[in-house]
Write an enzyme that holds these catalytic residues in place. Structure first.
Site, mmCIF file in Angstrom:
data_model
loop_
_atom_site.group_PDB
_atom_site.id
_atom_site.type_symbol
_atom_site.label_atom_id
_atom_site.label_comp_id
_atom_site.label_asym_id
_atom_site.label_seq_id
_atom_site.Cartn_x
_atom_site.Cartn_y
_atom_site.Cartn_z
ATOM 1 N N ASP A 102 1.194 -1.348 -0.507
ATOM 2 C CA ASP A 102 0.392 -0.496 -0.057
ATOM 3 C C ASP A 102 0.885 1.320 -0.387
ATOM 4 O O ASP A 102 1.491 1.599 0.663
ATOM 5 C CB ASP A 102 -0.643 0.051 1.093
ATOM 6 C CG ASP A 102 -1.991 0.791 1.168
ATOM 7 O OD1 ASP A 102 -1.723 1.564 0.835
ATOM 8 O OD2 ASP A 102 -3.450 0.559 1.867
ATOM 9 N N ASP A 203 -2.699 4.645 -2.721
ATOM 10 C CA ASP A 203 -4.015 5.664 -1.331
ATOM 11 C C ASP A 203 -3.863 6.835 -2.009
ATOM 12 O O ASP A 203 -3.108 7.691 -3.095
ATOM 13 C CB ASP A 203 -3.392 5.946 -0.070
ATOM 14 C CG ASP A 203 -3.758 6.157 1.008
ATOM 15 O OD1 ASP A 203 -4.857 6.014 1.123
ATOM 16 O OD2 ASP A 203 -3.386 6.901 1.453
ATOM 17 N N GLU A 245 -7.016 4.222 -5.553
ATOM 18 C CA GLU A 245 -7.876 4.966 -4.509
ATOM 19 C C GLU A 245 -7.975 5.436 -5.205
ATOM 20 O O GLU A 245 -8.024 6.911 -5.217
ATOM 21 C CB GLU A 245 -7.508 5.101 -3.241
ATOM 22 C CG GLU A 245 -8.807 4.964 -2.112
ATOM 23 C CD GLU A 245 -8.426 5.855 -1.187
ATOM 24 O OE1 GLU A 245 -9.356 5.582 -0.030
ATOM 25 O OE2 GLU A 245 -7.204 6.323 -0.376
ATOM 26 N N HIS A 319 -10.531 -1.056 5.272
ATOM 27 C CA HIS A 319 -10.596 -1.033 6.264
ATOM 28 C C HIS A 319 -11.389 0.375 6.068
ATOM 29 O O HIS A 319 -11.175 1.146 7.592
ATOM 30 C CB HIS A 319 -9.162 -0.306 6.274
ATOM 31 C CG HIS A 319 -8.719 0.469 5.347
ATOM 32 N ND1 HIS A 319 -8.596 0.078 4.039
ATOM 33 C CD2 HIS A 319 -7.538 1.857 5.342
ATOM 34 C CE1 HIS A 319 -7.573 1.467 3.288
ATOM 35 N NE2 HIS A 319 -7.490 1.816 4.241
ATOM 36 N N ASP A 320 -11.873 1.202 5.340
ATOM 37 C CA ASP A 320 -12.384 2.251 5.858
ATOM 38 C C ASP A 320 -13.897 2.463 5.521
ATOM 39 O O ASP A 320 -14.856 3.483 6.043
ATOM 40 C CB ASP A 320 -11.877 3.269 4.595
ATOM 41 C CG ASP A 320 -10.318 4.049 4.456
ATOM 42 O OD1 ASP A 320 -9.766 3.884 5.670
ATOM 43 O OD2 ASP A 320 -10.088 4.168 3.728
HETATM 44 C C1 GLC Z 1 -7.014 6.324 2.283
HETATM 45 C C2 GLC Z 1 -6.846 5.645 3.649
HETATM 46 C C3 GLC Z 1 -7.187 5.737 4.542
HETATM 47 C C4 GLC Z 1 -6.292 6.600 4.720
HETATM 48 C C5 GLC Z 1 -6.463 8.203 4.025
HETATM 49 C C6 GLC Z 1 -5.612 8.779 4.005
HETATM 50 O O1 GLC Z 1 -8.357 6.811 1.720
HETATM 51 O O2 GLC Z 1 -7.297 3.832 3.368
HETATM 52 O O3 GLC Z 1 -7.650 4.899 6.315
HETATM 53 O O4 GLC Z 1 -6.624 7.486 6.139
HETATM 54 O O5 GLC Z 1 -6.318 7.085 2.830
HETATM 55 O O6 GLC Z 1 -3.964 8.260 4.152
#
Ligand code: GLC
Length: 543
Positions: A102, A203, A245, A319-320
């Site tokens: 990641d 990310d 993402e 995880h979010d």
């Molecule tokens: C992404 C991750 C999340 C994190 C954010 C900042 O959305 O999935 O868990 O808090 O980025 O890095």
């Protein structure tokens, strides 16, 4: 085992996300670690997955559970060391399981040496690795807000400037306009490729080309230019899987990201379906019921929009996000049926499926008192909302429904103390339902959610139509049935999912009468659809 030297091997792969903090502890620290993941590889091999997306394990002050990296080439001692990572890569490979790291390239930790130098002097070459604006204390460069609440600007006395942070103040944004920074990132990625990793999750990648003066955070003008350079300098030198993402992606943009020529990434995580159950225009905490018909139509648009022109990632949990069985299913009486239905709906589609740890067990949301939560986003939301006068009971309802810690409670391995996750004190409480919902029980029960996922993975590897087939939504306006057809050279699929606890009369299209059932969450066929029933039918080509 998949042949991962073949171009686009990831189109036939199934991924599994490990949130390392909550997966398996081997030291009694209460926090999961890399040797813990190694010890569970056999379990993952039994499930049948091909890659692990590993949430960040790099050196980090853990303000945002590792999404604040202070050294991209070191493993945080919480999780082990580089040797443990090499063992994980090697042991994974032996079982046909690749490791996907990641990468947090939008921001670093404020403890990263780059930022330490950047904040000390305007003359340091690292100063420009971050996004600074001149100003005076107390007068922000503009009114932009951070995703986690509060202003997106933080004052640094030493340099007399504000720096920009889209997330916590301890997560300063990196300045992708600076070519030397980009080179540092590419070199780091190449170094990880040399260690044998098979892919990367990127990310918040749609936020790297920010332009705060124009209040642009995602989809900045230079985004795809940066991505093409990143890809050419790194990923294209190997046969990797990459997923970005991208909360701000629409179909048009997803076609660029996942262009079949491989010039950017393999695919993106888009969130169109995942924001449907919040009030239109509202924040994630503004709860609204799931608009079922819209949800089906949204999936259909993405399936058709990327068919032959890009590639979808398929996920319902990460995880979010809260646990999908609690969110769109029924985590009470029909927990098992509805968890299987959600899996069927998703794994019947075209794309690369991602299973989030515990999803294959039908793990559920949790309700904790506020002082037991750990997530920076939950705590900030609570404090801000309560200070604004929002009734505490409503704030807690939102947190119980949508808070990120729902997904982060430790993995439920067995019915023993702390569910076999740790011998110490878990960093976040376990869900008390672990005595009933756990991997040991699932492996012992041929009808478990686990074996349903295993069957779905096997089907994907057996029938090319799962990977290649096109997509037609049936009965688009039906209020509880999500039904679709897939068609490819080898044959056709019909996937029927009934979202609800009532029996439902739904007539199979005439040409599907008597077709073979590949998988169902009920033992015997019946005339009407039963609560949360899900079935996959198959017809070989020419029949
Ligand atoms: C992404 C991750 C999340 C994190 C954010 C900042 O959305 O999935 O868990 O808090 O980025 O890095």
């Amino acid at each position: 085992m998949l042949d991962k030297t073949q171009k686009d091997w990831w189109k036939r792969a199934v991924a599994y996300q490990v949130y390392p903090k909550s997966f398996q502890d081997t030291t009694g620290s209460g926090v999961g670690d890399l040797p813990g993941i190694v010890s569970r590889l056999d379990y993952l091999q039994t499930l049948g997955i091909d890659v692990i997306w590993l949430s960040p394990v790099f050196a980090s002050p853990q303000i945002d559970n590792g999404y604040d990296i202070s050294d991209y080439r070191a493993i945080d001692p919480l999780f082990g060391d580089l040797e443990d990572m090499r063992t994980l890569i090697r042991e994974g490979k032996r079982r046909g399981i690749g490791i996907m790291l990641d990468l947090v390239l939008n921001h670093s930790s404020d403890r990263h040496p780059w930022f330490q130098r950047a904040r000390a002097s305007r003359d340091d070459p690292c100063h420009d690795y971050y996004v600074w604006r001149d100003g005076v204390p107390g007068q922000y460069p503009n009114d932009m807000l951070s995703v986690f609440g509060g202003p997106a600007w933080e004052w640094v006395e030493e340099v007399g400037q504000y720096y920009f942070h889209q997330f916590a103040p301890q997560q300063p944004d990196l300045n992708w306009e600076n070519p030397a920074l980009r080179r540092e990132l590419y070199d780091m990625i190449l170094w990880w490729m040399d260690q044998g990793v098979e892919g990367f999750r990127l990310d918040v990648i749609d936020q790297i080309a920010k332009e705060p003066d124009k209040k642009i955070t995602n989809n900045g003008p230079r985004l795809h230019e940066f991505l093409r350079e990143l890809s050419a300098e790194t990923f294209q030198k190997g046969c990797l899987v990459t997923v970005g993402e991208a909360w701000g992606a629409d179909i048009q943009r997803a076609r660029l990201y996942s262009a079949p020529d491989g010039s950017e990434l393999s695919m993106v995580f888009q969130f169109e379906q995942m924001v449907l159950d919040q009030k239109p225009g509202g924040a994630k905490w503004d709860l609204a019921p799931l608009p079922f018909v819209k949800m089906k139509q949204s999936f259909a648009r993405w399936q058709q929009g990327l068919h032959g022109r890009g590639w979808n990632s398929l996920f319902l949990d990460n995880h979010d996000l809260p646990r999908i069985v609690s969110r769109w299913g029924d985590d009470g009486e029909y927990r098992v049926q509805s968890a299987k239905l959600l899996a069927t709906m998703l794994h019947g589609m075209q794309g690369t499926p991602y299973i989030y740890q515990g999803e294959e067990l039908g793990m559920t949301n949790i309700r904790l008192p506020i002082d037991q939560y750990k997530d920076v986003e939950i705590l900030n939301y609570y404090n801000e909302a309560v200070a604004k006068g929002c009734p505490e009971s409503r704030v807690m309802e939102s947190i119980w429904a949508k808070g990120r810690d729902n997904a982060r409670t430790p993995m439920q391995w067995d019915d023993g103390p702390n569910a076999g996750f740790t011998t110490g004190t878990p960093w976040l409480p376990l869900n008390p339902n672990h005595t009933a919902i756990n991997a040991k029980a699932a492996l012992a029960d041929p009808d478990s959610v686990f074996y349903h996922y295993q069957a779905l993975i096997r089907l994907r590897k057996t029938y090319p139509v799962f990977v290649d087939g096109d997509f037609t939504l049936l009965d688009a306006e039906h209020l509880t049935v999500f039904a679709y057809e897939r068609k490819a050279a080898d044959g056709r699929l019909l996937v029927v999912c009934h979202f609800g606890a009532d029996a439902c009369r739904w007539t199979c299209p005439a040409d599907w009468k008597g077709a073979r059932v590949l998988l169902s969450n009920y033992a015997e066929p019946a005339d009407a659809l039963r609560p949360w029933e899900a079935v996959i039918y198959y017809r070989p080509a020419g029949t």
